[in-house]
Design an enzyme around this catalytic site. Sequence first.
Site, mmCIF file in Angstrom:
data_model
loop_
_atom_site.group_PDB
_atom_site.id
_atom_site.type_symbol
_atom_site.label_atom_id
_atom_site.label_comp_id
_atom_site.label_asym_id
_atom_site.label_seq_id
_atom_site.Cartn_x
_atom_site.Cartn_y
_atom_site.Cartn_z
ATOM 1 N N ASN A 20 0.882 -1.304 -0.062
ATOM 2 C CA ASN A 20 -0.116 -0.110 0.007
ATOM 3 C C ASN A 20 0.941 1.361 -0.079
ATOM 4 O O ASN A 20 0.490 2.127 -0.648
ATOM 5 C CB ASN A 20 -0.904 -0.108 1.326
ATOM 6 C CG ASN A 20 -2.104 -0.796 1.031
ATOM 7 O OD1 ASN A 20 -2.887 -0.458 0.016
ATOM 8 N ND2 ASN A 20 -2.368 -2.093 1.662
ATOM 9 N N ARG A 93 0.140 -2.549 14.925
ATOM 10 C CA ARG A 93 0.156 -1.960 16.327
ATOM 11 C C ARG A 93 -0.765 -1.152 16.539
ATOM 12 O O ARG A 93 -1.121 -0.201 15.830
ATOM 13 C CB ARG A 93 1.671 -1.554 16.580
ATOM 14 C CG ARG A 93 1.728 -1.293 18.025
ATOM 15 C CD ARG A 93 3.308 -0.764 18.161
ATOM 16 N NE ARG A 93 3.969 -1.752 18.909
ATOM 17 C CZ ARG A 93 5.565 -1.410 19.118
ATOM 18 N NH1 ARG A 93 6.026 -0.293 18.753
ATOM 19 N NH2 ARG A 93 5.997 -2.422 20.141
ATOM 20 N N ILE A 94 -1.603 -1.288 17.669
ATOM 21 C CA ILE A 94 -2.712 -0.397 18.067
ATOM 22 C C ILE A 94 -2.056 0.862 18.764
ATOM 23 O O ILE A 94 -1.209 0.551 19.809
ATOM 24 C CB ILE A 94 -3.628 -0.857 19.052
ATOM 25 C CG1 ILE A 94 -4.202 -2.144 18.402
ATOM 26 C CG2 ILE A 94 -4.607 0.044 19.544
ATOM 27 C CD1 ILE A 94 -5.159 -3.058 19.110
ATOM 28 N N HIS A 111 -8.006 -0.930 6.650
ATOM 29 C CA HIS A 111 -8.368 -2.081 7.045
ATOM 30 C C HIS A 111 -9.092 -3.181 6.219
ATOM 31 O O HIS A 111 -9.874 -2.774 5.385
ATOM 32 C CB HIS A 111 -9.165 -1.779 8.180
ATOM 33 C CG HIS A 111 -9.602 -2.888 9.125
ATOM 34 N ND1 HIS A 111 -8.735 -3.648 9.981
ATOM 35 C CD2 HIS A 111 -10.821 -3.885 9.227
ATOM 36 C CE1 HIS A 111 -9.234 -4.720 10.502
ATOM 37 N NE2 HIS A 111 -10.445 -4.842 9.893
#
Length: 192
Positions: A20, A93-94, A111
């Site tokens: 992406n 990773r959040i 997402h």
Amino acid sequence: MKKLTGNINIGVFISGRGSNLKELIRYSKKNNTNWKIKLVISNKKEAKGLIYAKKNKIQNYAIEKKKPEFEKKSLSILKKNKINLLCLAGFMRILSNEFIKKCKFKIINIHPSLLPKYKGLNTHERAIKAGDKYAGSTVHYVTAKLDSGKKILQTKVKIFKADNPNTLAKRVLKAEHQIYPKAVDIVCKKII
Ligand code: GAR
């Protein structure tokens, strides 16, 4: 948010392959967009996406640290480089609420599901198991709540009987490459 007149500086967070990211770089060059990828930060040293950044002479950083240190260092880099928009592209990773609050610019994410369905991991496996007719991908604003911010663009991909999570993931990824740059265009039109 302060209106900008010149180029919009984008920072990208990645963790791996970076297809992406590659597409964002390609699109911005080809279309002479009002935004450019100014820097790339990975939380994994071996992330393949860092290679695209290097090839395109884009500043790049590998910060393999625990979350608080990663966020502190990244934030300082983002601020120093006057970043106006942060794009998460396969960043696994959040981000902490504190980090999100401290960013005075928007953060967006791609997402691999038709949100609000299948937040989190293993989205394709879950869509196939549920017998869904369609899978897809969503570009959305990042908020403190995982995969829950306002949608910017969404694309649908048909699920075939013969699909497994890998075959489906490949087709969804192609669709992601179409929508992520367009979503960045949409967001950047609002910033200018
Ligand atoms: C993409 O499919 C993206 O939607 C997903 O990881 C892949 C990264 O591919 N992101 C997430 O699952 C985030 N929760 P890439 O590294 O080739 O761009």
